[in-house]
Design a protein around this motif. Structure first.
Motif, PDB file in Angstrom:
ATOM      1  N   PRO A 125       1.415   3.164  -1.281  1.00  0.00           N
ATOM      2  CA  PRO A 125       1.321   3.728  -2.635  1.00  0.00           C
ATOM      3  C   PRO A 125       0.839   2.706  -3.655  1.00  0.00           C
ATOM      4  CG  PRO A 125       3.613   3.400  -1.968  1.00  0.00           C
ATOM      5  CD  PRO A 125       2.784   3.173  -0.758  1.00  0.00           C
ATOM      6  N   HIS A 126       0.017   3.211  -4.592  1.00  0.00           N
ATOM      7  CA  HIS A 126      -0.496   2.460  -5.742  1.00  0.00           C
ATOM      8  C   HIS A 126      -1.580   1.444  -5.382  1.00  0.00           C
ATOM      9  CE1 HIS A 126       2.540   4.303  -8.224  1.00  0.00           C
ATOM     10  NE2 HIS A 126       3.486   3.868  -7.416  1.00  0.00           N
ATOM     11  N   GLN A 127      -2.022   1.448  -4.124  1.00  0.00           N
ATOM     12  CA  GLN A 127      -3.181   0.628  -3.802  1.00  0.00           C
ATOM     13  C   GLN A 127      -4.449   1.326  -4.282  1.00  0.00           C
ATOM     14  OE1 GLN A 127      -2.473  -0.112   0.543  1.00  0.00           O
ATOM     15  NE2 GLN A 127      -2.597  -2.277  -0.048  1.00  0.00           N
ATOM     16  N   HIS A 169      -4.275  -3.145 -15.274  1.00  0.00           N
ATOM     17  CA  HIS A 169      -2.912  -3.675 -15.386  1.00  0.00           C
ATOM     18  C   HIS A 169      -2.873  -5.166 -15.713  1.00  0.00           C
ATOM     19  CE1 HIS A 169      -1.465   0.146 -13.867  1.00  0.00           C
ATOM     20  NE2 HIS A 169      -2.302   0.046 -12.862  1.00  0.00           N
ATOM     21  N   TYR A 196       2.744  -2.703 -16.262  1.00  0.00           N
ATOM     22  CA  TYR A 196       2.912  -1.273 -15.978  1.00  0.00           C
ATOM     23  C   TYR A 196       2.409  -0.462 -17.166  1.00  0.00           C
ATOM     24  CZ  TYR A 196       5.195   3.230 -15.323  1.00  0.00           C
ATOM     25  OH  TYR A 196       5.439   4.571 -15.200  1.00  0.00           O
ATOM     26  N   SER A 248       1.374   3.737 -17.662  1.00  0.00           N
ATOM     27  CA  SER A 248       1.204   5.051 -17.046  1.00  0.00           C
ATOM     28  C   SER A 248       0.217   5.899 -17.832  1.00  0.00           C
ATOM     29  CB  SER A 248       2.552   5.766 -16.971  1.00  0.00           C
ATOM     30  OG  SER A 248       3.009   6.062 -18.283  1.00  0.00           O
ATOM     31  N   ASP A 267       0.932  -4.318  -5.826  1.00  0.00           N
ATOM     32  CA  ASP A 267       0.474  -3.024  -6.339  1.00  0.00           C
ATOM     33  C   ASP A 267       1.645  -2.070  -6.536  1.00  0.00           C
ATOM     34  OD1 ASP A 267      -2.146  -3.916  -6.275  1.00  0.00           O
ATOM     35  OD2 ASP A 267      -2.531  -3.136  -4.270  1.00  0.00           O
ATOM     36  N   PHE A 268       2.565  -2.057  -5.576  1.00  0.00           N
ATOM     37  CA  PHE A 268       3.724  -1.173  -5.676  1.00  0.00           C
ATOM     38  C   PHE A 268       4.626  -1.604  -6.831  1.00  0.00           C
ATOM     39  CE2 PHE A 268       8.006   0.232  -4.539  1.00  0.00           C
ATOM     40  CZ  PHE A 268       7.781   1.562  -4.223  1.00  0.00           C
ATOM     41  N   GLY A 272       2.909  -0.424 -10.037  1.00  0.00           N
ATOM     42  CA  GLY A 272       2.873   1.032 -10.137  1.00  0.00           C
ATOM     43  C   GLY A 272       4.232   1.664 -10.348  1.00  0.00           C
ATOM     44  N   ARG A 273       5.313   0.998  -9.897  1.00  0.00           N
ATOM     45  CA  ARG A 273       6.663   1.553 -10.037  1.00  0.00           C
ATOM     46  C   ARG A 273       7.453   0.875 -11.163  1.00  0.00           C
ATOM     47  NH1 ARG A 273       5.382   5.245  -6.636  1.00  0.00           N
ATOM     48  NH2 ARG A 273       6.795   5.932  -4.976  1.00  0.00           N
TER      49      ARG A 273
END
Length: 685
Positions: free
Chosen positions: A168-170, A411, A481, A483, A572-573, A576-577
């Protein structure tokens, strides 16, 4: 005065384009609906002419017409509505591989570690007309023969899907290429690609030949390799030869935009040409003649740069602005900007999802709306100070416009971008102007050695300055981060700021305060929404990483020799989180994460434990086990094999899982597995 109608049309068109990508209807149905809509529009038009006091009926019909045009434009560009698209051929016969495909090279991409990459436009399949774009990956060999835009290639028709990220988030390369209209790829060896003797003689081919001629002539002169690489990027948009270190330096310094021939370069060239052609205004019909000359010269530069998509897009935009500049009104430039936006999106609706397109329009719009107000805050007495103040205000205005997009996509924020842009931008016009002169003199064989040395030293000085700025790592803020919600809230704040600059009154102050409050609420929401506990089984070749996320913390259980947090997939994770802290622990065999029991079976193969009833069984390091007996004994809800296992083992395990009616998830095929505390049934991502 700004034409508000153009803004409304642009918004309606963009809304229609976005909806067109998410809702699919047959083209005949759309055409029939469009005819009814057009009849309603004609009726509302003549009705409006008879009304002394206008109502909103005509305005709504105008908005619906352009909403429909956006929807229709998108639909016409989608593969499912093009009967000749190669994807229809693939869907009819997925196993076909012996057929021959003829395609034209339209763009040469930055090569990978082992492959040269191109975008090709399909012309025919087995001598039948076909269409569509394909990503062509050719394994690099010692006897490299690069293909150029305009070359026709004969290829085996072996189209496959572009890979998606397994964690995820790559970066999602498939989605990125889909935004360019590319939906498939060909992975070929060099001996499978046949360059046809007759190449396309179109304008793109001619542009490619011109660019190759320029590059070959520049290589004959005494430019250092990295100097030549920067010259090619700065003037021709060719970044393939730039070393990763130098490219990274330009990104860290906040000036990566100067290595892509796009809106910045075309805008500077337009300003230079506008100044040089000032005497033309004195003759009869001088301004129309000047506008024609500006457009002609801009497209001449586009030809020199090889007519790459980013250059064509930028020159199209500034061609409208070149006309508007002759009217000497800021509102004319804004109207031209929105007109070019509408024009380009009608031609290619995919532009709306391309980052370069979004950044270009955000920067130019911000400069036009904000820079004059910033410049008016201070009135320098001296010309040099006034020039530097102008550069600084342009940089600030552009950064205000692109900052939310930059944070959302990349980012990171280079804290010294003010310094680097303030130093580089005043001389960028000189670098571009002198560079074009160097190119022209090199092509005709009249480039003197002293000019080669001078220009080479200027490029070397540029590289050294960028390297110096990039070395100040404390001023480079990464892994920020940001969004989509914060992106929208940020632009609401920017718009409120623009309104306040335009007219300082009570209503606009309230609007600014409301926008600020909405952004704060967005930050609070994002912070609180991260409280869901989740477990993640990452995909990592030859290793195992199990993550446990709680709010803004991540605990990593792994068997890597180095820190797992240094892995790009974890970075990346983390971004993204919105994770603030990471803790690392050696991998164990039994876990309780997000309310689920996870049993890890490693190469030891031990699983016969009395009373153990895990929901998840994770196989790592290719254990030699009797899986049938294991599943009977443990009866898990799902069986997972990560990237540390042999493919042959996983193939057998999948068959056994099917026989036992237990789902099997291989991270190397389906990507990372994610489960949440709030769900009884496990989900995969």
């Amino acid at each position: 005065m700004i034409n508000a109608t153009l803004i409304k049309i642009a918004i309606s068109l963009i809304a229609g384009i976005v909806l067109g990508f998410y809702f699919k209807f047959p083209v005949p149905s759309l055409v029939a609906f469009g005819m009814l809509l057009f009849i309603a529009f004609i009726f509302s038009f003549f009705r409006a002419r008879k009304l002394f006091f206008q109502d909103i009926f005509f305005g709504i019909n105008c908005a619906l017409i352009f909403l429909f045009l956006g929807f229709l434009s998108t639909s016409l560009h989608l593969p499912e509505n093009d009967p000749n698209h190669y994807l229809h051929q693939v869907s009819k016969n997925p196993s076909v591989s012996g057929e021959r495909l003829i395609a034209e090279v339209t763009e040469k991409l930055k090569p990978g570690l082992f492959q040269d990459k191109y975008i090709v436009s399909v012309k025919s399949i087995q001598d039948k007309k076909a269409s569509g774009k394909i990503l062509l990956n050719i394994t690099r060999t010692p006897e490299v023969q690069e293909f150029q835009p305009g070359n026709l290639l004969a290829l085996p028709f072996r189209v496959s899907n572009i890979n998606t990220p397994l964690n995820p988030h790559q970066f999602n390369y498939r989605a990125y290429m889909a935004n360019l209209g590319v939906y498939g790829q060909l992975n070929l060896n060099r001996n499978e690609v046949l360059k046809m003797e007759l190449s396309n003689s179109g304008i793109r081919s001619i542009a490619g030949q011109v660019r190759n001629k320029i590059i070959s002539e520049l290589r004959r002169h005494e430019f250092a390799p990295q100097e030549l690489a920067i010259i090619q990027a700065l003037l021709l948009g060719q970044r393939q030869d730039i070393s990763p270190e130098i490219y990274s330096n330009y990104a860290a310094a906040g000036v990566i935009h100067i290595l892509a021939v796009s809106g910045l370069h075309v805008g500077i060239i337009l300003l230079l040409l506008n100044h040089l052609l000032k005497p033309v205004e004195r003759i009869r019909y001088g301004k129309p003649i000047k506008a024609i000359l500006l457009i002609f010269l801009l497209w001449g530069f586009a030809l020199l740069a090889g007519l790459s998509p980013s250059v064509v897009r930028a020159v199209s935009m500034f061609s409208f602005i070149a006309i508007a500049m002759q009217l000497n009104r800021r509102s004319s430039v804004l109207n031209a900007l929105f007109t070019s936006l509408i024009f380009l999106l009608l031609i290619n609706p995919y532009f709306i999802f391309q980052v370069g397109f979004q950044l270009s329009y955000a920067a130019v719009l911000s400069i036009v709306l904000i820079q004059p107000h910033l410049f008016g805050l201070f009135t320098p007495r001296y010309r040099l100070v006034k020039y530097m103040w102008g550069i600084l205000t342009v940089t600030i205005a552009a950064q205000i416009g692109v900052l939310p997009l930059s944070l959302f996509y990349f980012h990171q924020f280079p804290g010294l971008f003010f310094v680097s842009n303030l130093v580089i931008l005043p001389f960028l016009g000189l670098l571009l102007g002198l560079g074009i002169l160097v190119m022209l003199l090199a092509v005709v064989g009249l480039l003197p050695a002293f000019l080669t040395r001078v220009y080479g030293e200027m490029i070397e000085l540029l590289n050294e300055f960028v390297s110096f700025i990039a070395s100040k790592e404390d001023f480079l803020f990464q892994e920020i981060y940001f969004s989509a919600l914060l992106l929208l809230a940020s632009y609401l704040l920017v718009f409120s700021f623009v309104f306040l600059l335009k007219k300082f009154n009570y209503n606009n102050i309230v609007f600014l305060l409301i926008a600020t409050g909405i952004l704060q609420i967005g930050f609070i929401y994002e912070k609180n929404s991260a409280k869901t506990e989740e477990g993640i089984i990452f995909h990592k070749s030859r290793n195992s990483i199990l993550g446990e996320k709680t709010e803004h913390q991540l605990v990593l259980h792994h068997n890597l020799d180095t820190s797992a947090a240094s892995q790009n997939l974890i970075k990346d994770f983390k971004t993204g989180r919105n994770i603030q802290h990471i803790r690392e622990i050696p991998l164990k065999n039994l876990y309780q994460i997000a309310g689920k029991t996870i049993f890890v079976i490693d190469s030891s193969g031990v699983f016969d434990i009395t009373g153990l009833n895990p929901q998840v069984v994770l196989l790592i390091n290719s254990p030699r086990i009797n899986l049938d007996r294991l599943l009977t004994h443990l009866n898990p809800e799902i069986l997972i094999a990560d990237g540390s296992n042999y493919p042959s083992y996983m193939s057998r395990w999948q068959k056994t899982g099917l026989q036992k009616n237990i789902p099997f998830h291989a991270t190397g095929e389906k990507g990372a597995f994610i489960f949440y505390s709030s769900e009884e049934i496990l989900t995969e991502e």
